[in-house]
Design a protein around this motif. Structure first.
Motif, short mmCIF file in Angstrom:
data_model
loop_
_atom_site.label_atom_id
_atom_site.label_comp_id
_atom_site.label_asym_id
_atom_site.label_seq_id
_atom_site.Cartn_x
_atom_site.Cartn_y
_atom_site.Cartn_z
N UNK A 113 -34.90 5.60 -14.57
CA UNK A 113 -35.85 5.52 -15.69
C UNK A 113 -36.52 4.15 -15.78
N UNK A 114 -36.91 3.62 -14.62
CA UNK A 114 -37.64 2.37 -14.57
C UNK A 114 -36.79 1.12 -14.70
N UNK A 115 -35.49 1.29 -14.80
CA UNK A 115 -34.61 0.15 -14.95
C UNK A 115 -33.73 -0.02 -13.71
N UNK A 116 -33.17 -1.23 -13.57
CA UNK A 116 -32.38 -1.58 -12.39
C UNK A 116 -31.00 -2.07 -12.82
N UNK A 117 -29.97 -1.43 -12.28
CA UNK A 117 -28.59 -1.86 -12.53
C UNK A 117 -28.04 -2.48 -11.25
N UNK A 118 -27.52 -3.70 -11.37
CA UNK A 118 -26.94 -4.41 -10.22
C UNK A 118 -25.42 -4.29 -10.25
N UNK A 119 -24.85 -4.10 -9.07
CA UNK A 119 -23.40 -4.03 -8.94
C UNK A 119 -23.01 -4.71 -7.64
N UNK A 120 -21.74 -5.03 -7.50
CA UNK A 120 -21.24 -5.63 -6.27
C UNK A 120 -19.96 -4.93 -5.86
N UNK A 161 -18.64 -7.34 -12.06
CA UNK A 161 -18.45 -7.85 -10.69
C UNK A 161 -19.69 -8.58 -10.21
N UNK A 162 -20.87 -8.05 -10.51
CA UNK A 162 -22.11 -8.71 -10.10
C UNK A 162 -22.34 -9.99 -10.89
N UNK A 210 -24.55 -12.17 -7.58
CA UNK A 210 -25.17 -11.49 -6.44
C UNK A 210 -24.88 -10.00 -6.54
N UNK A 211 -25.62 -9.20 -5.80
CA UNK A 211 -25.45 -7.75 -5.85
C UNK A 211 -25.66 -7.15 -4.47
N UNK A 212 -24.81 -6.18 -4.11
CA UNK A 212 -25.05 -5.42 -2.89
C UNK A 212 -25.39 -3.97 -3.20
N UNK A 213 -25.52 -3.65 -4.48
CA UNK A 213 -25.94 -2.31 -4.90
C UNK A 213 -26.97 -2.45 -6.02
N UNK A 214 -28.10 -1.79 -5.87
CA UNK A 214 -29.07 -1.65 -6.94
C UNK A 214 -29.27 -0.16 -7.20
N UNK A 215 -29.08 0.22 -8.44
CA UNK A 215 -29.24 1.62 -8.85
C UNK A 215 -30.47 1.70 -9.75
N UNK A 216 -31.38 2.63 -9.44
CA UNK A 216 -32.61 2.77 -10.20
C UNK A 216 -32.56 4.02 -11.08
#
Length: 276
Positions: free
Chosen positions: A102-109, A88-89, A94-100
């Motif tokens: 173990x030092x990494x970033x997952x983007x979702x929408x 979806x992202x 674009x993303x309206x959710x960032x999940x952190x």
């Protein structure tokens, strides 16, 4: 904030935007935290600029916060800063959710999910498959909403003051999207969605009877755009339905928990009445 349950083990997440003081997301998420007895808090962040937002994401990478909802003007930057992204992202860039983690970033929408759930709630008879849909705007919200509408089979027509920005969006989203002038775009449209942050100027004389009109803005709940549509007898969908629709997947992503059952519309309507 969930009263009396904040300890050293509290789960902390929030929303980032500028401006952000108007956001109802803290009202929703903190009500869920309190109802579920969760040791946690959902707080607003207002980075001054892109550098400030990048610093906030760095704090997430460092483990200081579990995740963020992201609103204007940072949705596209949020996607760009992520290490991984959901389909979806990626579709909307674009993303309206960032999940952190173990030092990494997952983007979702979840904006697209929210839009479709809002339509299902307040315009249940609307079927956009194979039909023309007008989206006013070409920013992050327009991207997410257009992506969800394309997945539902709609033929999206983008109307935006900056044609170059609209053409970029259309190129990113593919053949199901066209950039058009307002007068031409409204012809035969089943749905009109306002994804602009300012009230749009639209000639409702050109809108066919029965066309559903949706405004992503929820404050005020009845915008001038929706009022004009209702005065013409057109069915409408308010921005609160979209906000509620995207909130549950956000809560699950940020706090790694399902939200408890609450009547969010009643909660938010009461809050809006108290603050206006």
């Amino acid at each position: 904030m969930s009263q009396g349950r904040i300890t050293g083990a509290a789960r902390v997440a929030g929303i980032a935007g500028n401006p952000v003081a108007h956001s109802l997301s803290p009202v929703i998420h903190n009500a869920w935290l309190e109802a579920g007895g969760v040791d946690g808090a959902y707080v607003p962040f207002a980075p001054a600029d892109a550098a400030g937002f990048e610093a906030l994401v760095a704090a997430g990478r460092a483990g200081l916060i579990l995740g963020l909802n992201v609103t204007a003007p940072f949705k596209e930057q949020a996607f760009a800063l992520a290490d991984e992204a959901t389909a979806a992202a990626r579709l909307t860039g674009s993303a309206n959710i960032l999940q952190f983690a173990k030092g990494r970033v997952l983007a979702d929408s979840s904006d697209g999910v929210g839009l479709m759930r809002g339509l299902a709630e307040q315009a249940p008879d609307l079927d956009v498959s194979g039909r023309a849909v007008v989206v006013l705007g070409a920013g992050g919200a327009a991207r997410a909403g257009s992506g969800a509408l394309i997945e539902a089979g709609a033929k999206v027509r983008i109307v935006n003051r900056s044609r170059a920005r609209a053409e970029t969006l259309a190129a990113d989203l593919g053949r199901s999207v066209r950039v058009m002038e307002a007068g031409q775009a409204l012809e035969g449209a089943a749905l009109i969605v306002n994804a602009l942050s300012v009230p749009p100027q639209l000639d409702f004389d050109l809108v066919a009877p029965g066309t559903v009109v949706m405004d992503m803005t929820y404050k005020p709940l009845e915008t001038a755009f929706l009022k004009a549509a209702r005065d013409r007898g057109l069915p409408t969908v308010d921005g609160l339905s979209m906000l509620i629709g995207q909130a549950a997947p956000s809560f699950e992503a940020l706090f790694r928990l399902p939200p408890p059952r609450l009547d969010l519309r009643a909660l938010l309507t009461a809050h809006l009445e108290q603050t206006t």
